[in-house]
Design an enzyme around this catalytic site. Sequence first.
Site, mmCIF file in Angstrom:
data_model
loop_
_atom_site.group_PDB
_atom_site.id
_atom_site.type_symbol
_atom_site.label_atom_id
_atom_site.label_comp_id
_atom_site.label_asym_id
_atom_site.label_seq_id
_atom_site.Cartn_x
_atom_site.Cartn_y
_atom_site.Cartn_z
ATOM 1 N N ASP A 16 45.311 -14.054 0.729
ATOM 2 C CA ASP A 16 46.347 -15.000 -0.077
ATOM 3 C C ASP A 16 45.845 -15.262 -0.830
ATOM 4 O O ASP A 16 46.267 -16.444 -0.595
ATOM 5 C CB ASP A 16 47.696 -15.332 1.158
ATOM 6 C CG ASP A 16 48.142 -13.851 1.754
ATOM 7 O OD1 ASP A 16 48.514 -13.531 1.304
ATOM 8 O OD2 ASP A 16 47.877 -14.420 3.396
ATOM 9 N N GLU A 29 57.920 -12.070 -1.471
ATOM 10 C CA GLU A 29 57.638 -13.668 -1.304
ATOM 11 C C GLU A 29 56.066 -13.978 -1.822
ATOM 12 O O GLU A 29 55.663 -13.790 -2.758
ATOM 13 C CB GLU A 29 56.639 -12.889 0.362
ATOM 14 C CG GLU A 29 55.268 -12.111 0.573
ATOM 15 C CD GLU A 29 55.284 -11.281 1.621
ATOM 16 O OE1 GLU A 29 55.938 -11.960 2.678
ATOM 17 O OE2 GLU A 29 54.650 -10.430 1.588
#
Length: 510
Positions: free
Chosen positions: A24, A193
């Site tokens: 991420d 997301e």
Amino acid sequence: MPPWQPDQGDGTYRNPVLHADYSDPDAIRVGERYYMTASSFNYVPGLPLLESDDMVNWRLVGHALPRLVPEGTFATPQFGKGVWAPCLRWHDGKFWIFYPDPDHGVYVITAERFAGPWSAPHLLLPGKGIIDPTPLWDDNGNAWLLHAWAKSRAGINNILTLRRMAPDGRTLLDDKGRDIIDGNRLPGYRTLEGPKFYKRNGYYYVFAPAGGVAEGWQSVFRARSIEGPYEERIVMDQGRSAVNGPHQGAWVRAADGKDWFLHFQDKKAYGRIAHLQPLRWADGWPVIGTDGLAPHKGEPVARHAKPAAGAIAAPATSDEFSATTLGPQWQWNANPQPGWHSLSVHHGALRLFTQAVPAARDFVRGAPILSQKVPAPAFSVRTHVALHDALDGDRAGLIADGMQYAWIGLRRQAGRTQLVYAQCAPAVMRCTEATQVLLADAPSAMHLRLDWADGARVRFSYSADGAAWTPAPGSFAAQPGRWVGATLGLFSAGEHAGGYADFDYFRVSR
């Protein structure tokens, strides 16, 4: 040479730029330098801090989070919990990181210098299942926070929610949020997301992945008003490339005005490795990578010209344990305690004090493990361990850790020192450890080796002199951990405290 080198030395680079689990990723440029952080989950210290001069060669300079909070919660390993997808920003003359803990809420930390010190975590938005925060300070002085949801905690997901925030990042200015992008209303969307908020030419842009970590894609949403309505476009997917699920990362504008996108690829035991893509704009929309199967959709590049000049560098791996503190490549699987290790008692060696662990099927997983990321597709690790003042049940060694793990090392049993090889399978939250005795009467010190082949197949071996090696039987298929890749580690654990193990070095080579 580093075990993985993306810089080809001719002005080009190959992907990935980091063949390690920097999950991420979020990145920014400040002046001529680039900065990156990433998820760290239950590993401590958390929030890795990476710097680069060219977005290709990255140096690991430390971590922003010395210990996880709440402290007591992370006194023991909490696999898959802790620090999820963070957001890194430069605003008001300082660095900011907004990071989520899916069980506690959104925290904010700041620093004047990227390498730290960073402020103590401030809980901006308490709550369960609130993840992937991204702030935006607007031109008119207003500040906003956008976030996603984890269904495992909140019962909902696939939705992005907007909140009004005080410009100092200390409080929210509304009682509840507004859902501005709902993936449930978009055909084919699932698990929307990881948003990142930007503004360009009067448009608000939300870069957000969807489709899941292994198979997903990168979408972008844009609107003239921050509250919408937002248009949607998929701007990158796998296409004809070999890169599965390319998504979730950071749009970065280089010093020369050209645009780039850093993102991850889920590669199972290797974790979520980081790729760098060129980004161009067409009709007010970004296209990431090279031209794909559709006119507006890009796909990953395997090789490309570098964004800028920069010297070859890579995050540290090997360690001779000659410093007074652990190198930045090392992390614990829980908040460490003073009695876990020492680098000063035996100069030039890492001393791991035996930690008492309750008996369990997966004995070692409950122990403090000092670990680092898997750094390349293929590599070797060597170490030397000596067991001291050992009691029956004490063991210390070299481990490839994950939901399924394997280790080789020394164990004290029935008053004798044994060399043992253990595997814990199957790859589930709780596995069952099976041990083979390789030497029933072993010396108290041994050289240990791990050879990791492309495809995450691992073989262990041992040596009395560091020259002649004997392989342990069979091989081990390395597995990821909970939301993370496999890790390489050292440990010293037993049924009772009192002994210790000295490790003379940890050498990683191609």
